[in-house]
Design a protein around this motif. Structure first.
Motif, PDB file in Angstrom:
ATOM      1  N   GLY A  46       0.616  -1.057   0.362  1.00  0.00           N
ATOM      2  CA  GLY A  46       0.190   0.477  -0.384  1.00  0.00           C
ATOM      3  C   GLY A  46       1.165   1.631  -0.252  1.00  0.00           C
ATOM      4  N   TRP A  47       0.899   2.151  -0.972  1.00  0.00           N
ATOM      5  CA  TRP A  47       0.884   3.383  -0.715  1.00  0.00           C
ATOM      6  C   TRP A  47       1.160   4.302   0.478  1.00  0.00           C
ATOM      7  CZ3 TRP A  47      -0.499   7.998   0.871  1.00  0.00           C
ATOM      8  CH2 TRP A  47      -2.200   8.067   1.424  1.00  0.00           C
ATOM      9  N   PHE A  48       0.200   4.160   1.806  1.00  0.00           N
ATOM     10  CA  PHE A  48      -0.033   4.852   2.519  1.00  0.00           C
ATOM     11  C   PHE A  48       1.258   4.030   3.839  1.00  0.00           C
ATOM     12  CE2 PHE A  48      -0.490   5.513   7.299  1.00  0.00           C
ATOM     13  CZ  PHE A  48      -1.074   6.652   7.198  1.00  0.00           C
ATOM     14  N   ARG A  49       2.059   2.993   3.365  1.00  0.00           N
ATOM     15  CA  ARG A  49       2.791   2.537   4.107  1.00  0.00           C
ATOM     16  C   ARG A  49       4.496   2.866   3.623  1.00  0.00           C
ATOM     17  NH1 ARG A  49       3.649   1.970   8.746  1.00  0.00           N
ATOM     18  NH2 ARG A  49       1.437   1.428   8.930  1.00  0.00           N
ATOM     19  N   TRP A  50       4.131   2.601   2.444  1.00  0.00           N
ATOM     20  CA  TRP A  50       5.950   3.109   1.590  1.00  0.00           C
ATOM     21  C   TRP A  50       5.654   4.388   2.214  1.00  0.00           C
ATOM     22  CZ3 TRP A  50       9.123   0.982  -1.345  1.00  0.00           C
ATOM     23  CH2 TRP A  50       8.931  -0.608  -1.140  1.00  0.00           C
ATOM     24  N   ALA A  51       4.572   5.101   1.429  1.00  0.00           N
ATOM     25  CA  ALA A  51       5.068   6.840   2.054  1.00  0.00           C
ATOM     26  C   ALA A  51       5.294   6.925   3.414  1.00  0.00           C
ATOM     27  CB  ALA A  51       4.070   7.970   2.026  1.00  0.00           C
ATOM     28  N   LYS A  52       4.685   6.635   4.299  1.00  0.00           N
ATOM     29  CA  LYS A  52       4.924   6.955   5.645  1.00  0.00           C
ATOM     30  C   LYS A  52       6.257   6.154   6.725  1.00  0.00           C
ATOM     31  CE  LYS A  52       4.199   6.931  10.082  1.00  0.00           C
ATOM     32  NZ  LYS A  52       3.876   8.372  11.100  1.00  0.00           N
ATOM     33  N   ILE A  53       7.376   5.700   5.257  1.00  0.00           N
ATOM     34  CA  ILE A  53       7.919   4.864   5.781  1.00  0.00           C
ATOM     35  C   ILE A  53       9.819   5.846   5.093  1.00  0.00           C
ATOM     36  CG2 ILE A  53      10.520   3.073   5.379  1.00  0.00           C
ATOM     37  CD1 ILE A  53       8.448   1.194   5.298  1.00  0.00           C
ATOM     38  N   LEU A  54       8.927   6.653   3.689  1.00  0.00           N
ATOM     39  CA  LEU A  54      10.348   7.015   3.052  1.00  0.00           C
ATOM     40  C   LEU A  54       9.785   8.228   3.831  1.00  0.00           C
ATOM     41  CD1 LEU A  54       9.518   6.493  -0.475  1.00  0.00           C
ATOM     42  CD2 LEU A  54      11.616   5.364   0.283  1.00  0.00           C
ATOM     43  N   SER A  55       8.773   9.404   4.465  1.00  0.00           N
ATOM     44  CA  SER A  55       8.378  10.511   5.098  1.00  0.00           C
ATOM     45  C   SER A  55       9.101  10.372   6.504  1.00  0.00           C
ATOM     46  CB  SER A  55       7.415  10.542   5.176  1.00  0.00           C
ATOM     47  OG  SER A  55       6.675   9.878   6.362  1.00  0.00           O
ATOM     48  N   VAL A  56       9.688   9.476   6.957  1.00  0.00           N
ATOM     49  CA  VAL A  56      10.839   9.305   7.977  1.00  0.00           C
ATOM     50  C   VAL A  56      12.086   9.076   7.294  1.00  0.00           C
ATOM     51  CG1 VAL A  56      11.425   8.082   9.842  1.00  0.00           C
ATOM     52  CG2 VAL A  56       9.103   8.820   9.587  1.00  0.00           C
ATOM     53  N   ILE A  57      12.711   8.372   6.318  1.00  0.00           N
ATOM     54  CA  ILE A  57      13.783   8.153   6.085  1.00  0.00           C
ATOM     55  C   ILE A  57      14.516   9.029   5.222  1.00  0.00           C
ATOM     56  CG2 ILE A  57      15.283   6.956   5.118  1.00  0.00           C
ATOM     57  CD1 ILE A  57      13.417   4.249   5.838  1.00  0.00           C
ATOM     58  N   LEU A  58      13.267   9.800   4.668  1.00  0.00           N
ATOM     59  CA  LEU A  58      14.491  10.976   3.654  1.00  0.00           C
ATOM     60  C   LEU A  58      14.674  12.286   4.797  1.00  0.00           C
ATOM     61  CD1 LEU A  58      12.025  10.542   0.459  1.00  0.00           C
ATOM     62  CD2 LEU A  58      14.615   9.847   0.504  1.00  0.00           C
ATOM     63  N   PRO A  59      13.406  12.412   4.949  1.00  0.00           N
ATOM     64  CA  PRO A  59      13.930  13.257   6.277  1.00  0.00           C
ATOM     65  C   PRO A  59      15.564  12.947   7.337  1.00  0.00           C
ATOM     66  CG  PRO A  59      11.427  13.483   6.218  1.00  0.00           C
ATOM     67  CD  PRO A  59      12.306  12.189   5.697  1.00  0.00           C
TER      68      PRO A  59
END
Length: 277
Positions: A54-67
């Motif tokens: 799901g896009w939400f779980r991927w977005a959640k992971i990336l929204s933490v790792i990228l910052p």
């Protein structure tokens, strides 16, 4: 899942200790931390094999790792005072506003979710936490004196309220992962207490959350297997917890605003402390 009490104790204490070690290493070895989090993106095949969907779980992971990767860039730029258009840009105040904004949006995301779940009092607590984040760049900086730390002059009270608010949110939103999420919250809370420096709370929170989400992405069944907390959930506990959080934060908001109004925040937020290792 029927998990014995001793297993929770051993696994949770062990995980908290591990996270404290992670924060210490990431904080003191800023270059290692920088390259580690860039390299962490190469683990995405494990995310696929592990069952991240799901896009939400991927977005959640990336929204933490990228910052977190971005924090690595600004720590290097400011601590080493690197030259060049790119590095000079990372030494401007806008980067502190960016990190402030990430924290603000992180809290607001959970606050909105709390409202949709009917946890009104906990949601109101989250809203007031947003209001009482110390302003950037006045109360935020990248230290040039000790490891290039990301410094945010949050107070002991704000740190505690954030911890109990976020724990209550996870308790309602993802009971299965409550025990493991409580570990990352307690590790971030304990690290600045151990160091006697509340201003290290945000950097501890950055690295504990990033480490946790990376582990969850790579090993999806790990935490449900060793510390599934689904059976801990109780709707009445959630309701009272949210009410207690709101009752605690209301006087804190008045105190916070009074410090700003009277000009005492320069002392009470910063505590007049000199940065140390």
């Amino acid at each position: 899942m029927d998990i014995p009490a001793w297993q929770y104790g051993v696994s949770m204490i062990g995980y908290i200790v591990l996270l404290l070690i992670v924060v210490s290493i990431m904080r003191k070895h800023y270059k290692f931390a920088h390259w580690f989090w860039i390299a962490s993106l190469l683990t995405f095949p494990l995310w696929l094999m592990g069952g991240v969907e799901g896009w939400f779980r991927w977005a959640k992971i990336l929204s933490v790792i990228l910052p977190t990767i971005f924090v690595g860039f600004i720590r290097i730029a400011n601590y080493e005072k690197r030259k060049g258009p790119f590095w000079n840009g990372l030494q401007k105040d806008w980067v502190l506003w960016f990190v402030y904004g990430v924290l603000f949006l992180n809290i607001m995301e959970a606050t909105i979710k709390d409202f949709t779940m009917g946890n009104t009092f906990n949601a109101l607590t989250g809203l007031l936490l947003c209001i009482t984040i110390p302003f950037a760049p006045k109360y935020w900086k990248i230290s040039t004196e000790s490891h290039g730390d990301l410094i945010a002059y949050t107070t002991i009270g704000w740190n505690f309220l954030y911890t109990t608010w976020n724990a209550a949110f996870v308790y309602a939103e993802s009971p299965k992962f409550f025990a493991s999420s409580l570990c990352i919250l307690l590790a971030a809370e304990l690290y600045p207490i151990i160091k006697r420096r509340p201003e290290l709370y945000i950097i501890a929170r950055v690295y504990t959350l990033a480490a946790h989400l990376l582990l969850r992405a790579c090993f999806v069944s790990l935490f449900p297997t060793i510390m599934d907390a689904s059976s801990w959930y109780n709707a009445d506990v959630m309701n009272y917890w949210g009410i207690i959080n709101f009752i605690m934060i209301v006087p804190f908001v008045f105190w916070h605003m009074w410090q700003l109004h009277t000009g005492k925040a320069e002392i009470s937020f910063r505590r007049g402390r000199i940065e140390v290792n």
